[in-house]
Scaffold this active site. Structure first.
Site, PDB file in Angstrom:
ATOM      1  N   SER A 148      69.137   4.261  46.333  1.00 11.04           N
ATOM      2  CA  SER A 148      69.332   3.025  47.093  1.00 11.04           C
ATOM      3  C   SER A 148      68.129   2.829  47.996  1.00 11.04           C
ATOM      4  O   SER A 148      67.520   3.808  48.459  1.00 11.04           O
ATOM      5  CB  SER A 148      70.592   3.112  47.959  1.00 11.04           C
ATOM      6  OG  SER A 148      70.641   2.036  48.868  1.00 11.04           O
ATOM      7  N   TYR A 162      75.586   7.474  53.889  1.00 10.97           N
ATOM      8  CA  TYR A 162      75.286   6.983  52.529  1.00 10.97           C
ATOM      9  C   TYR A 162      73.782   7.075  52.250  1.00 10.97           C
ATOM     10  O   TYR A 162      73.356   7.573  51.199  1.00 10.97           O
ATOM     11  CB  TYR A 162      75.769   5.541  52.412  1.00 10.97           C
ATOM     12  CG  TYR A 162      75.352   4.804  51.167  1.00 10.97           C
ATOM     13  CD1 TYR A 162      76.013   5.017  49.963  1.00 10.97           C
ATOM     14  CD2 TYR A 162      74.303   3.889  51.192  1.00 10.97           C
ATOM     15  CE1 TYR A 162      75.630   4.343  48.811  1.00 10.97           C
ATOM     16  CE2 TYR A 162      73.922   3.200  50.053  1.00 10.97           C
ATOM     17  CZ  TYR A 162      74.581   3.428  48.861  1.00 10.97           C
ATOM     18  OH  TYR A 162      74.201   2.749  47.727  1.00 10.97           O
TER      19      TYR A 162
HETATM   20  P1  NAP Z   1      80.685  -0.947  42.883  1.00 11.50           P
HETATM   21  O1  NAP Z   1      80.704  -2.330  42.343  1.00 11.50           O
HETATM   22  O2  NAP Z   1      81.439  -0.632  44.137  1.00 11.50           O
HETATM   23  O3  NAP Z   1      81.116   0.059  41.729  1.00 11.50           O
HETATM   24  C1  NAP Z   1      81.176   1.427  41.993  1.00 11.50           C
HETATM   25  C2  NAP Z   1      81.478   2.134  40.699  1.00 11.50           C
HETATM   26  O4  NAP Z   1      81.528   3.560  40.978  1.00 11.50           O
HETATM   27  C3  NAP Z   1      82.813   1.741  40.103  1.00 11.50           C
HETATM   28  O5  NAP Z   1      82.679   1.595  38.715  1.00 11.50           O
HETATM   29  C4  NAP Z   1      83.703   2.928  40.436  1.00 11.50           C
HETATM   30  O6  NAP Z   1      84.693   3.156  39.456  1.00 11.50           O
HETATM   31  C5  NAP Z   1      82.703   4.066  40.408  1.00 11.50           C
HETATM   32  N1  NAP Z   1      83.179   5.233  41.149  1.00 11.50           N
HETATM   33  C6  NAP Z   1      83.413   5.357  42.465  1.00 11.50           C
HETATM   34  N2  NAP Z   1      83.842   6.598  42.756  1.00 11.50           N
HETATM   35  C7  NAP Z   1      83.876   7.267  41.576  1.00 11.50           C
HETATM   36  C8  NAP Z   1      84.216   8.585  41.204  1.00 11.50           C
HETATM   37  N3  NAP Z   1      84.621   9.476  42.111  1.00 11.50           N
HETATM   38  N4  NAP Z   1      84.119   8.923  39.897  1.00 11.50           N
HETATM   39  C9  NAP Z   1      83.719   8.036  38.961  1.00 11.50           C
HETATM   40  N5  NAP Z   1      83.384   6.768  39.265  1.00 11.50           N
HETATM   41  C10 NAP Z   1      83.462   6.393  40.549  1.00 11.50           C
HETATM   42  O7  NAP Z   1      79.187  -0.460  43.178  1.00 11.50           O
HETATM   43  P2  NAP Z   1      77.778  -0.965  42.603  1.00 11.50           P
HETATM   44  O8  NAP Z   1      77.215  -1.914  43.589  1.00 11.50           O
HETATM   45  O9  NAP Z   1      77.880  -1.366  41.182  1.00 11.50           O
HETATM   46  O10 NAP Z   1      76.956   0.384  42.754  1.00 11.50           O
HETATM   47  C11 NAP Z   1      76.599   1.199  41.658  1.00 11.50           C
HETATM   48  C12 NAP Z   1      75.580   2.221  42.159  1.00 11.50           C
HETATM   49  O11 NAP Z   1      74.444   1.523  42.713  1.00 11.50           O
HETATM   50  C13 NAP Z   1      76.106   3.122  43.271  1.00 11.50           C
HETATM   51  O12 NAP Z   1      75.600   4.417  43.102  1.00 11.50           O
HETATM   52  C14 NAP Z   1      75.537   2.495  44.529  1.00 11.50           C
HETATM   53  O13 NAP Z   1      75.403   3.421  45.577  1.00 11.50           O
HETATM   54  C15 NAP Z   1      74.201   1.980  44.028  1.00 11.50           C
HETATM   55  N6  NAP Z   1      73.642   0.905  44.852  1.00 11.50           N
HETATM   56  C16 NAP Z   1      74.263  -0.310  44.947  1.00 11.50           C
HETATM   57  C17 NAP Z   1      73.691  -1.282  45.769  1.00 11.50           C
HETATM   58  C18 NAP Z   1      74.310  -2.654  45.936  1.00 11.50           C
HETATM   59  O14 NAP Z   1      73.837  -3.418  46.809  1.00 11.50           O
HETATM   60  N7  NAP Z   1      75.301  -3.031  45.173  1.00 11.50           N
HETATM   61  C19 NAP Z   1      72.526  -1.022  46.474  1.00 11.50           C
HETATM   62  C20 NAP Z   1      71.944   0.217  46.356  1.00 11.50           C
HETATM   63  C21 NAP Z   1      72.500   1.177  45.539  1.00 11.50           C
HETATM   64  P3  NAP Z   1      86.257   2.782  39.706  1.00 11.50           P
HETATM   65  O15 NAP Z   1      86.302   1.307  40.007  1.00 11.50           O
HETATM   66  O16 NAP Z   1      86.920   3.156  38.440  1.00 11.50           O
HETATM   67  O17 NAP Z   1      86.688   3.627  40.882  1.00 11.50           O
END
Ligand code: NAP
Length: 253
Positions: A148, A162
């Site tokens: 991130s 985080y």
């Molecule tokens: P999101 O929409 O909140 O989705 C999170 C995903 O992680 C969901 O599919 C969830 O599955 C899964 N998850 C959570 N806990 C889990 C566990 N214990 N085991 C297996 N799966 C788990 O988040 P996103 O924005 O797509 O983020 C994806 C990645 O990108 C993350 O690593 C996040 O830190 C990173 N990121 C995101 C952003 C942003 O602005 N969106 C920025 C920087 C980095 P379930 O729904 O089945 O629980």
């Protein structure tokens, strides 16, 4: 290990929604058989698999909490039995928590954050290396870890824990890449900026993308597909000499 499919196989943790779902769709369109890992989002993951199948692709959903070693081992055993190969891993599963200062946080919160974001990625990477590494009789492969922009900015007053977990991911990417570079495995990372997914609502800030758009040099949040494109490139043969690096996908932030 017997090969049950001629398709390349990719595992995307947290693949049911958000950035992970975009990665699954793009990888399926590239011809990968995709394993969509989820914990809670079973219906969404199954819907994604059905839409991939309707488009002529291959995707299966597998439930596992990435922070639970026994569940991850069972998931990899299922991949072995179903496909007999693993070519790509995207360590995408990740969580934030409610906005807080360090002096308002407790240890249980930190343990959950590190168990999922860091240890979960390390368990999945370990199991992937056992299957991909030429040292273990594998044919090589590629791993992408989700970091991130917070890892570089520190996220003071919001998500310091985080940000710290994602800093650990940056170091893990660098070190693992060097450890397995001579064994046919490339390991890279992607650092998304402010991306329009549900993760912000889960941190108590559903309007965060709109609110922070002005702080982005490109004056907007990014889309899950824009992050997925960088991930899919890093997994592809087009990135065959790229390892140990982490790409910012931040609109210049
Ligand atoms: P999101 O929409 O909140 O989705 C999170 C995903 O992680 C969901 O599919 C969830 O599955 C899964 N998850 C959570 N806990 C889990 C566990 N214990 N085991 C297996 N799966 C788990 O988040 P996103 O924005 O797509 O983020 C994806 C990645 O990108 C993350 O690593 C996040 O830190 C990173 N990121 C995101 C952003 C942003 O602005 N969106 C920025 C920087 C980095 P379930 O729904 O089945 O629980």
């Amino acid at each position: 290990m017997k090969t049950l499919t001629s398709q390349k196989v990719a595992l995307v943790t947290g693949g049911g929604r958000g950035i992970g779902a975009a990665v699954c769709r793009q990888l399926a369109a590239e011809g990968y058989a995709v394993v969509v890992n989820y914990t809670a989002s079973q219906a969404t993951a199954n819907g994604l698999c059905e839409s991939v199948a309707l488009a002529g692709g291959t995707a299966i959903g597998l439930q596992a909490d990435v922070s639970d070693e026994a569940q991850v081992l069972a998931m990899f055993a299922s991949i072995d039995a179903t496909f007999g190969r693993l070519d790509a891993l995207v360590n995408n599963a990740g969580v934030v928590d409610m906005t807080a200062r360090l002096d308002e946080m407790n240890v249980a919160r930190w343990r959950r954050m590190f168990d999922i974001n860091v240890i979960g990625s390390m368990i999945c990477a370990r199991e992937a290396v056992k299957r991909m590494s030429t040292r273990h009789g594998g044919k090589g492969g590629a791993i992408v870890n989700l970091s991130s922009a917070a890892a570089k900015m520190g996220s003071p007053g919001q998500y310091l824990d985080y940000a710290t977990s994602k800093g650990a991911i940056d170091t893990f990417t660098l070190g693992l890449a060097k450890e397995v570079a001579a064994e046919g495995i490339r390991v890279n990372g992607v650092r998304p900026g402010i991306i329009d997914t549900d993760i912000h609502a889960s941190g108590g800030l559903p309007d965060r993308v709109a609110q922070m758009a002005n702080s982005v040099p490109m004056q907007r949040g990014g889309t899950a597909d824009e992050v997925a494109s960088a991930i899919v490139w890093l997994l592809s043969d087009a990135a065959s000499y790229v390892t140990g690096t982490t790409i910012d996908v931040t609109g210049g932030r």
